[in-house]
Design an enzyme around this catalytic site. Sequence first.
Site, PDB file in Angstrom:
ATOM      1  N   ASP A  60      -3.982  35.829 -22.879  1.00  0.00           N
ATOM      2  CA  ASP A  60      -3.269  34.980 -23.751  1.00  0.00           C
ATOM      3  C   ASP A  60      -3.080  33.490 -23.308  1.00  0.00           C
ATOM      4  O   ASP A  60      -2.306  33.283 -22.664  1.00  0.00           O
ATOM      5  CB  ASP A  60      -1.624  35.331 -24.232  1.00  0.00           C
ATOM      6  CG  ASP A  60      -1.678  36.757 -25.036  1.00  0.00           C
ATOM      7  OD1 ASP A  60      -2.480  37.627 -24.851  1.00  0.00           O
ATOM      8  OD2 ASP A  60      -0.671  36.765 -26.071  1.00  0.00           O
TER       9      ASP A  60
ATOM     10  N   LYS B 150      -3.229  32.993 -32.444  1.00  0.00           N
ATOM     11  CA  LYS B 150      -1.611  33.304 -32.133  1.00  0.00           C
ATOM     12  C   LYS B 150      -0.840  32.004 -32.259  1.00  0.00           C
ATOM     13  O   LYS B 150      -1.106  30.761 -31.622  1.00  0.00           O
ATOM     14  CB  LYS B 150      -1.393  33.819 -30.405  1.00  0.00           C
ATOM     15  CG  LYS B 150       0.007  33.766 -30.104  1.00  0.00           C
ATOM     16  CD  LYS B 150      -0.172  34.712 -28.675  1.00  0.00           C
ATOM     17  CE  LYS B 150       1.411  34.817 -28.236  1.00  0.00           C
ATOM     18  NZ  LYS B 150       1.512  35.255 -26.902  1.00  0.00           N
TER      19      LYS B 150
ATOM     20  N   LYS C 178      -1.846  36.819 -34.242  1.00  0.00           N
ATOM     21  CA  LYS C 178      -0.546  37.355 -33.677  1.00  0.00           C
ATOM     22  C   LYS C 178       0.460  36.400 -33.947  1.00  0.00           C
ATOM     23  O   LYS C 178       0.625  35.132 -33.165  1.00  0.00           O
ATOM     24  CB  LYS C 178      -1.036  37.328 -32.038  1.00  0.00           C
ATOM     25  CG  LYS C 178       0.352  37.646 -31.428  1.00  0.00           C
ATOM     26  CD  LYS C 178       0.097  38.226 -29.899  1.00  0.00           C
ATOM     27  CE  LYS C 178       1.222  38.633 -28.996  1.00  0.00           C
ATOM     28  NZ  LYS C 178       0.979  38.520 -27.646  1.00  0.00           N
TER      29      LYS C 178
END
Length: 331
Positions: free
Chosen positions: A167, A231, A267
Amino acid sequence: MPTTAPAANGPAQGPANGPAHGFADVTASDSTLRRFLHGLPGVDTVGLEARAASLGTRSIKTTAKAYALDLAISMVDLTTLEGADTPGKVRALGAKAVRPDPTDRTAPATAAVCVYPDMVPTAKEAVAGSGVKVASVATAFPAGRASLAVKLADVREAVTAGADEVDMVIDRGAFLAGNYMEVYDEITAVREACGTAARLKVIFETGELSTYDNIRRASWLGMLAGADFIKTSTGKVAVNATPANTLLMLEAVRDFRAQTGVQVGVKPAGGIRTAKDAIKFLVLVNETAGEDWLDNHWFRFGASSLLNDLLMQRQKLTTGRYSGPDYVTVD
């Protein structure tokens, strides 16, 4: 409201873990990338927020709710990203990810455990053989204020340690200054550092991007650069995932696949604390991107406290009794 991007020359080629080659002309230079991103349709703020609010009022029946609770549990990236993290805490979190409810073996495992790079080996050991993934934040998370060399070293450390997912945070300063190619190049460099070993989630920190137009541009920029997931947030700022910004990102991945054939995950992270909230987000997914995204390979919740409420609501649905917070562990 229209969301379709300006057409690129030809269909996309290649897997989702690399840039969409059908947009090679768009990413050829800073000027062409800027022209493309600023050519995206402007976001109708009122329409976006009204649709997100409307979808949030949908109710679901008992059978569907049971399915939704299990689906949401299976989509959780169980997360600990604190300076006080210890190997013991990470091992406990890994055990909870593998068996969220020790009293009920029918409860699904979570999708992943998300930790800092130095905790990846401990997390891998804790979830070994379970199918639960290990995700690692990187690129000087959460601020992203470091040189590219340092960021890439951060990524390589995580991947070498066995991270299944990385991430990364984008350089919001560069993005807000309009230096889109700099951000694109950084994402592609991180994508290369991940290789084929790890999927890449690109965090925009939507609360710092100021406008919905910027969130749409960041979504397309991340996908053009080869993100496997886009995300919302780090969970470390005041404004994190919201129904509206997540809806906007779902529209982006839907339109991107329509143009390229490449599917990208979404996400939302930060601020999603209750089962009720999670189900609202699942409705957004179903009604916007479609059933293909109702799977933890394509949709995740970045959360730490959400899992506990999902477990409590699941037990209430099964037994008719609400156990309360003492029923679950405090992470």
